[in-house]
Design an enzyme around this catalytic site. Structure first.
Site, PDB file in Angstrom:
ATOM      1  N   ASP A 102       0.858  -1.180   0.000  1.00  0.00           N
ATOM      2  CA  ASP A 102       0.000   0.000   0.000  1.00  0.00           C
ATOM      3  C   ASP A 102       0.895   1.232   0.000  1.00  0.00           C
ATOM      4  O   ASP A 102       1.964   1.230   0.608  1.00  0.00           O
ATOM      5  CB  ASP A 102      -0.917   0.005   1.224  1.00  0.00           C
ATOM      6  N   ASP A 123      -6.894  -1.531  -4.533  1.00  0.00           N
ATOM      7  CA  ASP A 123      -7.968  -1.147  -3.610  1.00  0.00           C
ATOM      8  C   ASP A 123      -8.947  -0.190  -4.290  1.00  0.00           C
ATOM      9  O   ASP A 123     -10.158  -0.275  -4.076  1.00  0.00           O
ATOM     10  CB  ASP A 123      -7.400  -0.498  -2.349  1.00  0.00           C
TER      11      ASP A 123
END
Length: 178
Positions: free
Chosen positions: A136, A154
């Site tokens: 991330d 995401d």
């Protein structure tokens, strides 16, 4: 004279693995997957975000490196190999289920939504297999408020879920309002 009712499974002619919109789903899922993986590979191995980050792009947006060992929003953190591989298996099973759904769908919106979710799920699944955690890197924040750190996979998943929700409130054949 009435004919006897046949079992739905005997008369069901819907496709199982490849349907009318499967090419569209495959193309969108692959595009999303490639963009996700390219961004992660570039940040990890070309820019070397681990050594050169975090990077403030705007007063509200940073590029940072976070290894997410859980699922969305960092929920259900798995710090063991067993947990990691259970998440990989869960990802594979969910992706197969979404693919079967997409093979049977007739709506371009549903096909788009499922493709986005599939591409994102596979992208994060690849990370989990390759690195033991999901990469991330996008961090939104305003003042003391900090949004969770996420990646392009995401974004694809959230966009796909939003499209499914949008469709469910419509008046089409997939409408939950009926």
């Amino acid at each position: 004279m009435n004919e006897p009712l046949q079992s739905a499974s005997l008369t069901d002619k819907r496709p199982f693995l490849w349907g009318r919109l499967s090419s569209l789903v495959l193309g969108i899922a692959l595009a999303g997957l490639l963009l996700d993986q390219a961004s992660k590979l570039w940040l990890l191995f070309v820019f070397d975000l681990g050594a050169n980050g975090p990077v403030a792009l705007f007063p509200f947006l940073d590029i940072v490196l976070v290894w997410n060992r859980g699922v969305s929003y960092g929920l259900f953190q798995q710090n063991s190999d067993l947990g990691r591989w259970l998440l990989v298996v869960l990802t594979v099973l969910i992706t197969i289920g979404l693919w079967i759904w997409s093979a049977r769908c007739q709506s371009r919106l549903i096909a788009f939504a499922l493709a986005m979710i599939i591409g994102g799920a596979i992208g994060n699944g690849i990370d989990r297999i390759a690195y033991g955690a999901v990469v991330d890197f996008v961090h939104f924040h305003v003042g003391d408020f900090s949004w969770y750190v996420f990646n392009l996979a995401d974004v694809w998943i959230v966009a796909g879920v939003a499209a499914l929700l949008y469709d469910s409130f419509g008046n089409g054949p997939n409408s939950a309002a009926k």
